[in-house]
Design a protein around this motif. Structure first.
Motif, PDB file in Angstrom:
ATOM      1  N   THR A  22       0.740  -1.194   0.160  1.00  0.00           N
ATOM      2  CA  THR A  22      -0.077   0.027   0.027  1.00  0.00           C
ATOM      3  C   THR A  22       0.858   1.133   0.003  1.00  0.00           C
ATOM      4  OG1 THR A  22      -0.055   0.103   2.526  1.00  0.00           O
ATOM      5  CG2 THR A  22      -1.731  -1.266   1.489  1.00  0.00           C
ATOM      6  N   LYS A  23       1.950   1.131   0.237  1.00  0.00           N
ATOM      7  CA  LYS A  23       3.067   2.231   0.349  1.00  0.00           C
ATOM      8  C   LYS A  23       3.219   3.220   1.679  1.00  0.00           C
ATOM      9  CE  LYS A  23       5.186   1.698  -3.743  1.00  0.00           C
ATOM     10  NZ  LYS A  23       6.523   1.415  -3.780  1.00  0.00           N
ATOM     11  N   GLU A  24       2.196   2.551   2.433  1.00  0.00           N
ATOM     12  CA  GLU A  24       2.080   2.898   3.788  1.00  0.00           C
ATOM     13  C   GLU A  24       3.324   2.637   4.683  1.00  0.00           C
ATOM     14  OE1 GLU A  24      -2.762   4.094   4.494  1.00  0.00           O
ATOM     15  OE2 GLU A  24      -1.489   2.848   5.742  1.00  0.00           O
ATOM     16  N   CYS A  25       3.992   3.308   5.541  1.00  0.00           N
ATOM     17  CA  CYS A  25       5.137   2.838   6.332  1.00  0.00           C
ATOM     18  C   CYS A  25       4.904   3.305   7.561  1.00  0.00           C
ATOM     19  CB  CYS A  25       6.387   3.382   5.739  1.00  0.00           C
ATOM     20  SG  CYS A  25       7.034   5.033   5.850  1.00  0.00           S
ATOM     21  N   ILE A  26       6.015   2.731   8.453  1.00  0.00           N
ATOM     22  CA  ILE A  26       6.096   2.864   9.873  1.00  0.00           C
ATOM     23  C   ILE A  26       7.592   3.042  10.180  1.00  0.00           C
ATOM     24  CG2 ILE A  26       6.562   0.555  10.689  1.00  0.00           C
ATOM     25  CD1 ILE A  26       4.746   1.533  12.912  1.00  0.00           C
ATOM     26  N   ILE A  27       8.120   4.067  10.863  1.00  0.00           N
ATOM     27  CA  ILE A  27       9.433   4.184  11.356  1.00  0.00           C
ATOM     28  C   ILE A  27       9.641   3.887  12.611  1.00  0.00           C
ATOM     29  CG2 ILE A  27      11.436   5.921  11.415  1.00  0.00           C
ATOM     30  CD1 ILE A  27      10.110   7.646   9.472  1.00  0.00           C
ATOM     31  N   PHE A  44      15.332   7.542   0.837  1.00  0.00           N
ATOM     32  CA  PHE A  44      14.849   6.063   0.966  1.00  0.00           C
ATOM     33  C   PHE A  44      13.099   6.351   0.814  1.00  0.00           C
ATOM     34  CE2 PHE A  44      12.796   2.523   2.524  1.00  0.00           C
ATOM     35  CZ  PHE A  44      13.343   1.452   1.495  1.00  0.00           C
ATOM     36  N   ILE A  45      12.464   7.092   1.620  1.00  0.00           N
ATOM     37  CA  ILE A  45      10.929   7.199   1.742  1.00  0.00           C
ATOM     38  C   ILE A  45      10.476   7.869   0.478  1.00  0.00           C
ATOM     39  CG2 ILE A  45       9.307   8.427   3.003  1.00  0.00           C
ATOM     40  CD1 ILE A  45      10.953   8.124   5.616  1.00  0.00           C
ATOM     41  N   ALA A  46      11.191   9.026   0.058  1.00  0.00           N
ATOM     42  CA  ALA A  46      10.937   9.490  -1.360  1.00  0.00           C
ATOM     43  C   ALA A  46      11.094   8.588  -2.458  1.00  0.00           C
ATOM     44  CB  ALA A  46      11.733  10.925  -1.573  1.00  0.00           C
ATOM     45  N   ASP A  47      12.126   8.047  -2.582  1.00  0.00           N
ATOM     46  CA  ASP A  47      12.441   7.221  -3.681  1.00  0.00           C
ATOM     47  C   ASP A  47      11.319   6.041  -3.943  1.00  0.00           C
ATOM     48  OD1 ASP A  47      14.619   8.620  -4.208  1.00  0.00           O
ATOM     49  OD2 ASP A  47      16.200   7.153  -3.742  1.00  0.00           O
ATOM     50  N   ASN A  48      10.826   5.527  -2.733  1.00  0.00           N
ATOM     51  CA  ASN A  48       9.812   4.525  -2.810  1.00  0.00           C
ATOM     52  C   ASN A  48       8.238   5.036  -2.668  1.00  0.00           C
ATOM     53  OD1 ASN A  48      11.347   1.710  -2.452  1.00  0.00           O
ATOM     54  ND2 ASN A  48      12.491   3.205  -1.318  1.00  0.00           N
ATOM     55  N   GLN A  49       8.268   6.206  -2.686  1.00  0.00           N
ATOM     56  CA  GLN A  49       6.828   6.785  -2.525  1.00  0.00           C
ATOM     57  C   GLN A  49       6.193   6.283  -1.385  1.00  0.00           C
ATOM     58  OE1 GLN A  49       5.691   5.722  -6.714  1.00  0.00           O
ATOM     59  NE2 GLN A  49       6.189   8.028  -7.302  1.00  0.00           N
ATOM     60  N   LEU A  50       6.856   6.496  -0.270  1.00  0.00           N
ATOM     61  CA  LEU A  50       6.032   5.886   1.180  1.00  0.00           C
ATOM     62  C   LEU A  50       5.412   7.081   1.829  1.00  0.00           C
ATOM     63  CD1 LEU A  50       8.769   3.711   2.271  1.00  0.00           C
ATOM     64  CD2 LEU A  50       7.034   2.954   0.884  1.00  0.00           C
ATOM     65  N   SER A  51       4.269   6.609   2.420  1.00  0.00           N
ATOM     66  CA  SER A  51       3.529   7.636   3.232  1.00  0.00           C
ATOM     67  C   SER A  51       3.667   6.887   4.540  1.00  0.00           C
ATOM     68  CB  SER A  51       2.108   7.414   2.930  1.00  0.00           C
ATOM     69  OG  SER A  51       1.393   8.196   3.725  1.00  0.00           O
ATOM     70  N   VAL A  52       4.345   7.970   5.404  1.00  0.00           N
ATOM     71  CA  VAL A  52       4.561   7.698   6.797  1.00  0.00           C
ATOM     72  C   VAL A  52       3.433   7.829   7.858  1.00  0.00           C
ATOM     73  CG1 VAL A  52       6.291   8.175   9.111  1.00  0.00           C
ATOM     74  CG2 VAL A  52       7.284   8.450   6.398  1.00  0.00           C
ATOM     75  N   LYS A  53       2.984   6.709   8.439  1.00  0.00           N
ATOM     76  CA  LYS A  53       1.885   6.685   9.170  1.00  0.00           C
ATOM     77  C   LYS A  53       2.190   6.789  10.775  1.00  0.00           C
ATOM     78  CE  LYS A  53      -1.141   6.606   5.830  1.00  0.00           C
ATOM     79  NZ  LYS A  53      -2.161   7.785   5.491  1.00  0.00           N
ATOM     80  N   HIS A  54       3.267   6.265  11.059  1.00  0.00           N
ATOM     81  CA  HIS A  54       3.591   6.103  12.568  1.00  0.00           C
ATOM     82  C   HIS A  54       5.076   6.448  12.729  1.00  0.00           C
ATOM     83  CE1 HIS A  54      -0.305   5.027  13.756  1.00  0.00           C
ATOM     84  NE2 HIS A  54      -0.271   3.990  12.672  1.00  0.00           N
ATOM     85  N   LEU A  55       5.464   6.841  14.012  1.00  0.00           N
ATOM     86  CA  LEU A  55       6.890   6.812  14.202  1.00  0.00           C
ATOM     87  C   LEU A  55       6.800   6.220  15.752  1.00  0.00           C
ATOM     88  CD1 LEU A  55       9.813   7.614  15.087  1.00  0.00           C
ATOM     89  CD2 LEU A  55       8.859  10.081  15.687  1.00  0.00           C
TER      90      LEU A  55
END
Length: 210
Positions: A22-27, A44-55
């Motif tokens: 889904t391209k959603e991610c967590i750090i 890395f997050i930009a290159d993989n077109q990720l959406s950061v949902k949680h830290l």
């Protein structure tokens, strides 16, 4: 679930970015302390077109929380960790000075996690497991569907977290690992706070502390 590992700071701390289709991610545990490390994570997050949902933080020793403010400001997410470790953030600047490092800001804990809380992104749900001893608020995060455990500094390949730091407790750590982690499936991959990955089965058979 796909997992990217970064090794940041002089402490050689493992920072993880986990994501799915889904391209959603967590750090998890952003240890980036220099501008170049911050850029590597961001790129890395930009290159993989990720959406950061949680830290989320497994615990709040300085090497695992250096990048909290950067991630919060860059992606608009709030750091989540166990309340029992909040006192460590108040010491982060003085602790950094002890290691000859300059850290001028004061991170704050915005949200609390405790035993069996769930953190979801995409089609993945991580369940928190409270294993104090390395620090009073140490959490591990487990995904049963992928057989993955993010262990922070609780468990390492052939070792365990040190317990001589403030509010550490050796007996508590051993009991927690035994009662809560070694009962997981042996094929569970363990992503540690430092060093290589391991498995629950390997640690049951080979870890001299266990």
């Amino acid at each position: 679930m796909t997992i990217k590992t970064f090794v940041f700071s002089p402490f050689m701390e493992n920072t993880y970015v986990a994501y799915d289709e889904t391209k959603e991610c967590i750090i998890i545990d952003p240890g980036c302390v220099t501008e170049s490390e911050q850029k590597a994570l961001q790129q890395f997050i930009a290159d993989n077109q990720l959406s950061v949902k949680h830290l989320i933080n497994t615990h709040l020793h300085l090497d695992h929380a250096f990048g909290n403010l950067f991630v919060e400001r860059t992606y608009g997410v709030l750091a989540k960790a166990h309340k029992a470790d909040e006192f460590l953030l108040q010491q982060i600047r003085s602790q950094a000075e002890m290691f000859g490092m300059v850290y001028n800001e004061q991170p704050e804990l915005k949200e609390y996690l405790t035993e069996e809380d769930a953190v979801s992104f995409g089609n993945v749900t991580l369940t928190s497991i409270h294993v104090p001893g390395h620090s009073p608020g140490s959490l591990c995060f487990y995904d049963a569907s992928s057989s993955v455990l993010f262990a922070g500094d609780v468990l390492f390949q052939g070792s365990i977290g040190r317990t001589d730091l403030p509010k550490g407790n050796y007996e508590q750590l051993i009991d927690g690992i035994t009662d809560k982690l070694l009962v997981l499936p042996e094929e569970t991959t363990v992503y540690c706070g430092h060093g290589p990955t391991t498995t629950i089965g390997y640690e049951k058979a080979n870890n001299p502390y266990l």
